[in-house]
Enzyme design. Structure first.
Site, mmCIF file in Angstrom:
data_model
loop_
_atom_site.group_PDB
_atom_site.id
_atom_site.type_symbol
_atom_site.label_atom_id
_atom_site.label_comp_id
_atom_site.label_asym_id
_atom_site.label_seq_id
_atom_site.Cartn_x
_atom_site.Cartn_y
_atom_site.Cartn_z
ATOM 1 N N GLY A 227 0.831 -1.201 0.000
ATOM 2 C CA GLY A 227 0.000 0.000 0.000
ATOM 3 C C GLY A 227 0.863 1.247 0.000
ATOM 4 C CB SER A 228 -0.001 4.748 0.737
ATOM 5 O OG SER A 228 -0.355 4.753 2.113
ATOM 6 C CB ALA A 230 1.226 7.940 4.180
ATOM 7 N N GLY A 232 2.464 2.658 5.363
ATOM 8 C CA GLY A 232 3.588 1.811 5.746
ATOM 9 C C GLY A 232 4.335 2.352 6.945
ATOM 10 C CD GLU A 249 4.542 -3.516 -3.800
ATOM 11 O OE1 GLU A 249 4.319 -2.284 -3.914
ATOM 12 O OE2 GLU A 249 3.864 -4.391 -4.339
ATOM 13 C CB CYS A 283 2.722 -0.804 -6.540
ATOM 14 S SG CYS A 283 1.366 -0.923 -5.359
#
Length: 475
Positions: A227-228, A230, A232, A249, A283
């Site tokens: 995901g993003s 932020a 993470g 990731e 991504c």
């Protein structure tokens, strides 16, 4: 567990996992914006129960051994293949991606492939010392309970990337799907659980507090998140209390560099799909393209021609290969970034506007040029069907531009001279650098990011190691 039976229709599969009438949260068809299902809204208490069941099931699952677990993963792949069509149709409605092209049916095929590869990849003990001084070897043991937090763009395939190696190595798994695409993930988990023992794999469909609770849970030993950046960072903070191991990731803003000796016509199709696979919602998609001045116009023209000829429409339409943005928030991001680029002097070669005749969240496939570094469309991850093409004259400048952002998931170099392409590739700061392609993944080739794109590797032998605990046996 029970053996998978006949192929189900989409409605029967949906009814296995959705909330009862009048309960749960409405899920909209991404293309039509009509309600087609209701997702269960699980609570933190439900999460605690799922983790407890996973913890209780883990020793017995580990005790089966690699051979038996691998056999069950093959049966799980069989089950996915048996239900591939209803799963693909459910995925298409929920996520928006069309059935055909590198989309929903492709995603289900990848799920089966990654399950089988995880089952068949050997991970032998590594002998470190074997001489007169003694014997030492490195082995890998299960980490325990894995929390798998998935995204909405490739919810089934990325879910399997997390689930398959974890199960193979003797872990149990608790899955938290994205709030945007819970039903397709719940359905896939239900299909897998037709084969797997009770408690080995559980999905918990809830809001953000459930994901946060999974990341911070004291009985979860490993977190896998896609995901993003932020989010993470928040997961890193949440996991600190129990020192859970992490594979992250995170967001990407992949750069491609087209060298002056490239053939625009020869590379155009691969460039296009490198950028626009899943309508750009990937991504590791190509998100900013640096093209040498001498062939810039030819590359742009070739890309625009493909964009205008590639059909976009509702996912269940067999003719579509590009679909809508999955959600309104992402649609607004794409629209804002393109409008901003136009206001700053960017030239829209094709697209550059919504496609309301197709539906509420459709945005035309867009190529924008006459933009530079610093423009938000270049510097931000657009995650949609809009590609900025930046002109350059010196390859050193292009490399510097590619490396200047805090993102390093993937990158690519395009050239007729493979040796020169490799030399340029070695200078790029990315976890994977492709040559004359972008975004292609192989289940045996490790994949992961650097810088703000996360850390940890997935796939192949390294992916198995990442969901295990190394242990040295010496003596």
């Amino acid at each position: 567990m029970s053996a998978p039976t006949q192929t189900l229709d989409e409605r029967t599969l949906l009814d296995r996992v959705q909330a009862p009438a009048g309960e749960g949260r409405e899920i909209l068809d991404a293309a039509t914006r009509e309600v087609f299902g209701r997702a269960p809204v699980h609570t933190v208490a439900d999460l605690d129960a799922a983790v407890a069941a996973a913890r209780a099931a883990q020793p017995g699952w580990a005790a089966l051994g690699h051979e038996r677990r691998s056999a069950l993963l093959h049966r799980a792949a069989d089950a996915v293949e048996a239900q591939a069509e209803p799963l693909a149709r459910l995925l298409s409605r929920e996520q928006g991606k069309p059935l055909n092209g590198p989309n929903a049916r492709f995603e289900l095929g990848a799920c089966a492939t990654w399950l089988r590869t995880a089952a068949d990849t050997p991970l032998e003990p590594e002998v470190l010392v074997d001489d007169e001084t003694g014997h030492a070897e490195l082995v890998y043991r299960p980490v325990g309970v894995v929390g798998a937090i998935g995204p909405w763009n490739w919810p089934l395939m990325i879910g399997i990337w997390q689930i398959a190696p974890s199960l193979r190595m003797g872990n149990t798994v608790v899955v938290k799907p994205s709030e945007h695409t819970p039903l397709s993930v719940l359905a896939m988990v239900a299909v897998l659980n037709d084969v797997l023992p009770d408690g080995v794999l559980t999905a918990v469909s809830g809001e953000r507090e459930v994901g946060a609770g999974l990341a911070a849970h004291p009985d979860v030993d490993k977190i896998m998140f896609t995901g993003s950046t932020a989010t993470g960072r928040k997961i890193i903070e949440s996991s600190a209390g129990n020192l859970a191991r992490l594979t992250l990731e995170l967001g990407g803003n992949d750069a491609g560099i087209v060298l002056p000796d490239a053939d625009p016509q020869a590379i155009a199709q691969d460039l296009f799909w490198g950028a626009f696979i899943n309508t750009g919602q990937t991504c590791a998609a190509l998100k900013r393209l640096y093209v040498h001045d001498s062939i810039h116009d030819d590359v742009v023209a070739a890309l625009a021609e493909i964009a205008e000829a590639t059909p976009m429409g509702r996912g269940l339409d067999e003719d579509s290969v590009l679909g809508p943005l999955q959600n309104a928030q992402q649609y607004d991001i794409v629209r804002r970034l393109v409008d901003d680029a136009k206001a700053r002097g960017g030239r829209v070669v094709t697209g550059g506007e919504p496609a309301p005749e197709l539906g509420e969240l459709f945005y035309r496939t867009t190529i924008v040029t006459d933009v530079t570094d610093g423009v938000p469309l270049v510097d931000s991850e657009q995650f949609g069907p809009a590609l900025p093409v930046i002109r350059y004259t010196d390859v050193d400048d292009a490399v510097a531009s590619a490396n200047r952002l805090d993102a390093g998931l993937g990158a690519s170099v395009w050239s007729s001279d493979r040796d020169e392409a490799r030399r340029v590739a070695a200078r790029l700061e990315a976890g994977t650098v492709w040559i004359n392609q972008h975004g292609g993944l192989h289940p045996m080739v490790p994949f992961g990011g650097v810088k703000g794109s996360g850390y940890g590797l997935e796939f192949g032998v390294e992916g198995l190691k990442s969901v295990a605990v190394p242990q040295v046996i010496s003596g």
